[in-house]
Design a protein around this motif. Sequence first.
Motif, PDB file in Angstrom:
ATOM      1  N   ILE A 133       0.841  -1.188   0.000  1.00  0.00           N
ATOM      2  CA  ILE A 133       0.000   0.000   0.000  1.00  0.00           C
ATOM      3  C   ILE A 133       0.882   1.246   0.000  1.00  0.00           C
ATOM      4  O   ILE A 133       2.102   1.168   0.124  1.00  0.00           O
ATOM      5  CB  ILE A 133      -0.951   0.029   1.217  1.00  0.00           C
ATOM      6  CG1 ILE A 133      -0.136   0.086   2.525  1.00  0.00           C
ATOM      7  CG2 ILE A 133      -1.896  -1.172   1.210  1.00  0.00           C
ATOM      8  CD1 ILE A 133      -0.996   0.255   3.772  1.00  0.00           C
ATOM      9  N   VAL A 134       0.226   2.406  -0.141  1.00  0.00           N
ATOM     10  CA  VAL A 134       0.921   3.687  -0.120  1.00  0.00           C
ATOM     11  C   VAL A 134       1.056   4.153   1.327  1.00  0.00           C
ATOM     12  O   VAL A 134       0.089   4.138   2.103  1.00  0.00           O
ATOM     13  CB  VAL A 134       0.176   4.743  -0.951  1.00  0.00           C
ATOM     14  CG1 VAL A 134       0.879   6.096  -0.842  1.00  0.00           C
ATOM     15  CG2 VAL A 134       0.072   4.296  -2.398  1.00  0.00           C
ATOM     16  N   GLY A 135       2.267   4.550   1.706  1.00  0.00           N
ATOM     17  CA  GLY A 135       2.506   5.095   3.038  1.00  0.00           C
ATOM     18  C   GLY A 135       3.273   6.403   2.952  1.00  0.00           C
ATOM     19  O   GLY A 135       3.769   6.785   1.888  1.00  0.00           O
ATOM     20  N   ARG A 136       3.376   7.079   4.129  1.00  0.00           N
ATOM     21  CA  ARG A 136       4.132   8.336   4.174  1.00  0.00           C
ATOM     22  C   ARG A 136       5.131   8.261   5.326  1.00  0.00           C
ATOM     23  O   ARG A 136       4.790   7.857   6.444  1.00  0.00           O
ATOM     24  CB  ARG A 136       3.197   9.525   4.371  1.00  0.00           C
ATOM     25  CG  ARG A 136       3.915  10.882   4.407  1.00  0.00           C
ATOM     26  CD  ARG A 136       2.905  12.025   4.422  1.00  0.00           C
ATOM     27  NE  ARG A 136       2.098  12.008   5.615  1.00  0.00           N
ATOM     28  CZ  ARG A 136       2.436  12.593   6.788  1.00  0.00           C
ATOM     29  NH1 ARG A 136       3.604  13.232   6.895  1.00  0.00           N
ATOM     30  NH2 ARG A 136       1.628  12.548   7.808  1.00  0.00           N
ATOM     31  N   ILE A 137       6.368   8.606   5.034  1.00  0.00           N
ATOM     32  CA  ILE A 137       7.422   8.561   6.055  1.00  0.00           C
ATOM     33  C   ILE A 137       7.219   9.746   7.022  1.00  0.00           C
ATOM     34  O   ILE A 137       7.204  10.909   6.596  1.00  0.00           O
ATOM     35  CB  ILE A 137       8.812   8.632   5.415  1.00  0.00           C
ATOM     36  CG1 ILE A 137       9.028   7.451   4.455  1.00  0.00           C
ATOM     37  CG2 ILE A 137       9.904   8.641   6.485  1.00  0.00           C
ATOM     38  CD1 ILE A 137      10.318   7.526   3.667  1.00  0.00           C
ATOM     39  N   THR A 138       7.062   9.410   8.306  1.00  0.00           N
ATOM     40  CA  THR A 138       6.843  10.469   9.311  1.00  0.00           C
ATOM     41  C   THR A 138       8.076  10.729  10.159  1.00  0.00           C
ATOM     42  O   THR A 138       8.184  11.785  10.788  1.00  0.00           O
ATOM     43  CB  THR A 138       5.661  10.090  10.218  1.00  0.00           C
ATOM     44  OG1 THR A 138       5.939   8.838  10.860  1.00  0.00           O
ATOM     45  CG2 THR A 138       4.369   9.987   9.404  1.00  0.00           C
ATOM     46  N   ALA A 139       8.972   9.755  10.215  1.00  0.00           N
ATOM     47  CA  ALA A 139      10.187   9.949  11.016  1.00  0.00           C
ATOM     48  C   ALA A 139      11.278   9.038  10.519  1.00  0.00           C
ATOM     49  O   ALA A 139      11.007   7.924  10.057  1.00  0.00           O
ATOM     50  CB  ALA A 139       9.910   9.675  12.497  1.00  0.00           C
ATOM     51  N   VAL A 140      12.534   9.504  10.604  1.00  0.00           N
ATOM     52  CA  VAL A 140      13.694   8.711  10.240  1.00  0.00           C
ATOM     53  C   VAL A 140      14.708   8.832  11.382  1.00  0.00           C
ATOM     54  O   VAL A 140      15.186   9.941  11.680  1.00  0.00           O
ATOM     55  CB  VAL A 140      14.325   9.189   8.916  1.00  0.00           C
ATOM     56  CG1 VAL A 140      15.564   8.352   8.604  1.00  0.00           C
ATOM     57  CG2 VAL A 140      13.323   9.122   7.776  1.00  0.00           C
ATOM     58  N   GLY A 173       8.211  12.832   5.001  1.00  0.00           N
ATOM     59  CA  GLY A 173       7.173  13.434   4.176  1.00  0.00           C
ATOM     60  C   GLY A 173       6.987  12.774   2.829  1.00  0.00           C
ATOM     61  O   GLY A 173       5.972  13.003   2.156  1.00  0.00           O
ATOM     62  N   ASP A 174       7.952  11.955   2.412  1.00  0.00           N
ATOM     63  CA  ASP A 174       7.822  11.283   1.106  1.00  0.00           C
ATOM     64  C   ASP A 174       6.750  10.206   1.166  1.00  0.00           C
ATOM     65  O   ASP A 174       6.598   9.491   2.173  1.00  0.00           O
ATOM     66  CB  ASP A 174       9.149  10.658   0.691  1.00  0.00           C
ATOM     67  CG  ASP A 174      10.118  11.688   0.132  1.00  0.00           C
ATOM     68  OD1 ASP A 174       9.688  12.833  -0.099  1.00  0.00           O
ATOM     69  OD2 ASP A 174      11.303  11.329  -0.069  1.00  0.00           O
ATOM     70  N   LYS A 175       6.030  10.083   0.068  1.00  0.00           N
ATOM     71  CA  LYS A 175       5.072   8.975  -0.108  1.00  0.00           C
ATOM     72  C   LYS A 175       5.827   7.804  -0.722  1.00  0.00           C
ATOM     73  O   LYS A 175       6.573   7.987  -1.701  1.00  0.00           O
ATOM     74  CB  LYS A 175       3.932   9.395  -1.024  1.00  0.00           C
ATOM     75  CG  LYS A 175       3.135  10.616  -0.531  1.00  0.00           C
ATOM     76  CD  LYS A 175       2.234  10.263   0.618  1.00  0.00           C
ATOM     77  CE  LYS A 175       1.410  11.459   1.072  1.00  0.00           C
ATOM     78  NZ  LYS A 175       0.375  11.859   0.110  1.00  0.00           N
ATOM     79  N   ILE A 176       5.633   6.612  -0.165  1.00  0.00           N
ATOM     80  CA  ILE A 176       6.405   5.445  -0.593  1.00  0.00           C
ATOM     81  C   ILE A 176       5.480   4.228  -0.740  1.00  0.00           C
ATOM     82  O   ILE A 176       4.302   4.267  -0.373  1.00  0.00           O
ATOM     83  CB  ILE A 176       7.530   5.139   0.418  1.00  0.00           C
ATOM     84  CG1 ILE A 176       7.010   5.110   1.870  1.00  0.00           C
ATOM     85  CG2 ILE A 176       8.633   6.164   0.290  1.00  0.00           C
ATOM     86  CD1 ILE A 176       6.384   3.856   2.312  1.00  0.00           C
ATOM     87  N   ALA A 177       6.045   3.135  -1.308  1.00  0.00           N
ATOM     88  CA  ALA A 177       5.330   1.855  -1.419  1.00  0.00           C
ATOM     89  C   ALA A 177       5.757   0.982  -0.245  1.00  0.00           C
ATOM     90  O   ALA A 177       6.934   0.643  -0.106  1.00  0.00           O
ATOM     91  CB  ALA A 177       5.668   1.185  -2.740  1.00  0.00           C
ATOM     92  N   PHE A 178       4.791   0.611   0.601  1.00  0.00           N
ATOM     93  CA  PHE A 178       5.082  -0.169   1.802  1.00  0.00           C
ATOM     94  C   PHE A 178       4.505  -1.576   1.651  1.00  0.00           C
ATOM     95  O   PHE A 178       3.324  -1.742   1.361  1.00  0.00           O
ATOM     96  CB  PHE A 178       4.487   0.510   3.036  1.00  0.00           C
ATOM     97  CG  PHE A 178       4.827  -0.184   4.324  1.00  0.00           C
ATOM     98  CD1 PHE A 178       5.995   0.126   5.006  1.00  0.00           C
ATOM     99  CD2 PHE A 178       3.995  -1.168   4.855  1.00  0.00           C
ATOM    100  CE1 PHE A 178       6.329  -0.515   6.193  1.00  0.00           C
ATOM    101  CE2 PHE A 178       4.320  -1.818   6.037  1.00  0.00           C
ATOM    102  CZ  PHE A 178       5.491  -1.488   6.704  1.00  0.00           C
ATOM    103  N   ALA A 179       5.384  -2.577   1.852  1.00  0.00           N
ATOM    104  CA  ALA A 179       4.961  -3.981   1.742  1.00  0.00           C
ATOM    105  C   ALA A 179       4.823  -4.582   3.127  1.00  0.00           C
ATOM    106  O   ALA A 179       5.762  -4.549   3.932  1.00  0.00           O
ATOM    107  CB  ALA A 179       5.981  -4.762   0.926  1.00  0.00           C
ATOM    108  N   HIS A 180       3.619  -5.137   3.403  1.00  0.00           N
ATOM    109  CA  HIS A 180       3.394  -5.851   4.664  1.00  0.00           C
ATOM    110  C   HIS A 180       4.005  -7.240   4.585  1.00  0.00           C
ATOM    111  O   HIS A 180       4.312  -7.755   3.495  1.00  0.00           O
ATOM    112  CB  HIS A 180       1.896  -5.979   4.943  1.00  0.00           C
ATOM    113  CG  HIS A 180       1.241  -4.677   5.289  1.00  0.00           C
ATOM    114  ND1 HIS A 180       1.418  -4.034   6.499  1.00  0.00           N
ATOM    115  CD2 HIS A 180       0.383  -3.898   4.575  1.00  0.00           C
ATOM    116  CE1 HIS A 180       0.699  -2.930   6.524  1.00  0.00           C
ATOM    117  NE2 HIS A 180       0.059  -2.812   5.366  1.00  0.00           N
ATOM    118  N   SER A 181       4.155  -7.869   5.712  1.00  0.00           N
ATOM    119  CA  SER A 181       4.584  -9.267   5.739  1.00  0.00           C
ATOM    120  C   SER A 181       3.589 -10.107   4.947  1.00  0.00           C
ATOM    121  O   SER A 181       2.368  -9.907   5.042  1.00  0.00           O
ATOM    122  CB  SER A 181       4.649  -9.767   7.190  1.00  0.00           C
ATOM    123  OG  SER A 181       5.619  -9.034   7.919  1.00  0.00           O
ATOM    124  N   GLY A 182       4.112 -11.041   4.162  1.00  0.00           N
ATOM    125  CA  GLY A 182       3.279 -11.874   3.291  1.00  0.00           C
ATOM    126  C   GLY A 182       3.230 -11.401   1.854  1.00  0.00           C
ATOM    127  O   GLY A 182       2.743 -12.113   0.972  1.00  0.00           O
TER     128      GLY A 182
END
Length: 803
Positions: free
Chosen positions: A46-53, A86-95
């Motif tokens: 799904i699409v996620g947004r990085i809030t902290a690094v 703040g970047d929007k990224i592609a986040f893969a869940h387990s599975g």
Amino acid sequence: MKVPLSWLKDYVDVTLPAAELARRITLAGFEVAEIITTGGSWENIIVGRITAVNPHPNADRLRLATVDLGQRQETVVCGAPNLNVGDKIAFAHSGAQLVNPYNGQMEELKPAKIRGVVSRGMICSEKELGISESHEGILVLKPEVEIGRPLVEYLGDSVLDIDVTANRPDCLSVVGIAHETAALCGRKMHIPEIACEESGEPLEGRITIEISAPDLCPRYCASLITGVTITDSPAWLQERLVACGQRPINNIVDITNYVMLEYGQPLHSFDYDRLKGHKIMVRRAAGGEKFYTLDEVERELTGDMLVIGDGERTVAIAGVMGGLNSEVTGSTTNILLEAASFKATSIHYTSRRLGLTSEASTRFERGISAGLTIPALRHATQLIAELGGGKIARGIIDVYPGKKDPALIPLTAAKVRRVLGVGFSQEQIVDTLESLGFDCRGDGAGIKVTAPYWRSDINQDVDIIEEVARINGYDKIPMTLLAEPVPPQRTEPIIGLKRKIRRGLAGHGFQEIMSYTLTGLDMLSNLAAPARPPEPLPARVVNPMTADQEYLRCSLRAGLLTTLANNRRYEEGGIRLFELGRIYLPTGESLPAEPEVLCGIMSGPRAERSWLGGDGTFDFHDAKGAIESLLGQLDVNVTFEKSLDAGLHPARQAAVVVQGGERRETIGIIGEVHPAVAAAFEVTGTVGLFEINLMALLPFAAGEKTYRAVPRFPGSYRDIALVVDAGVTHRQILDIISSYPLITGAELFDVYSGKPVAPGKKSLAYRLVYQSTTHTLTDAEVNNVQEQLLERMARELGAILRS
């Protein structure tokens, strides 16, 4: 042609599922070989947004990224250098199923403890998603995409791999398929407006274009863009090229490829500053000219190939590939952009002769429309200015020696019904055609139709009727009985003649063979004694598969003799073979002559061994008898004359001559195969051969048979023996005998030389049949005709009646 649906939707609103659209396109005549789905394995991504690094507590090169997924947050370990809050990224869940970047295999993502920190997901790169080979950093999405949205809904795409038929080069483009899709789905086409801001100096006077071969180049257009920067293309452009199977190179090359895929019009970019004299000359190449193409291969050109030259040299092979001496490099700043129309057969010949096939040649050799040049050129010019930072010179050069007015093709609803067997109203016909871009105008009796500028396959009314059937659906045409009588079958004369020949020779015990039309030069050389290549040399295949299939055959004899040799190993009895086929005779022109020829051979014993006798093998006389019998069945009277064929025995051969009215023609040859030729094909013994040119025979064999009643009155028989010079032929005597209407038959039953016949003389004995169709002949009438005959024989041939 690979067509991404995301690109197709730029021109037509497609709401159908990919499978349904593929079905409709297939039924309309373009088979969709495959539907390639991008993101088909992107479940749990799904699409996620990085809030902290934050830094990893136990590793310097790893960091902890906190990702907002909409309803919850996840913290994962990531080593990518381009992690930015703040970047929007592609986040893969387990599975999730991802590509392992190290082995290229699909693997399931599982929770893992990395340097003491548990990571239950992954921020993905393009390579891990299977989008591209990029793995240097994570994939950064556009800021406007919603958080929590499945990635497949945002980046997923379906690509239709369409097999385009050879007559539709316009559909080797996304816009061409969009026209078809709009008509099939009942949608409107919307092509974005091309806005070229021509802010540079005028183009006139900065480049000169001449076409010295207008028969091969009906149109040549060019634009100039200055101050261009060569760099990488933007991501959207690269993604579309990759989806269509193209490899991104740089912004200029990518734009020309992009517009070619969009409109179907190949383009070529020249480095303007490397063109000598700032001149373009479209001309035929100089024979033997050497030229380095963009693939760094030196190629030898022939005088019938079309090239693009500048003021001093060749800079491109027209429609096929550009040259190294004018290519766009990293230091290029000024671009001359070409969009042209070339003759399809010329490009096909050049491409095959050079063994060089390109995306451009594939389109040109199918005959793309000259009307595509300007729209494609304008869009490519616009994109180069936008993505390369250049200025467009004012004006476009358009040299158009082959310009023609659009054809107006009349069409009526009645003609549509007669051809298709189903009726359409004129309104339905017009709606269908206009959905494809045709212009329709009513004229009272029907409509006048003009094909759109991008279509080069519309030439007559049945082409337009085919469009009506395609778009409305072949599957919707009902099965009905024929409304009109079936036209009488009219067999082509040559087909009927070949059928008669097959039947006649089969009745004489012959078997038909079919051999390859391609052969080797050694095989053809062996047909003469002594062996030598045929003159002139036969047509050679440019890219032969083997040396044994390098030339088009100029005789059927090689195939027959090879087959005879192969069969002789297993057959001791007589073998009789024939073949009907084309041979290819050089004419000095671009194409050889292709006459249909009959060739037959006879070898071995005439009959099976028997106590009744029947000894002897097939020879010259058997071949002569076979031809006389066959042509007799066709009501063709032939004579035989001396001939000189290097492949036949010099003393046992004859030309076959037909006399029809005032026309006299040699149609073939008979004889025994020369022993040296037979030995070259590993054949032993005597081989009788006959060869007939069917095209020469056809005018004499095409007449209708006429009925002749059986004679009602008896005939009278007389035997005569004539002493003539040894050089007098049987044919000369028969010609005189046949000139007397009351003599209906003449049979030679004895030939003698020796004592008491004088030296240099011979005796020929004939049985003559005298017969009338109106009454029984008297002895006086027969004696009168025979006296006239003997007097004429004596006067013309010096014949003496032997006592």
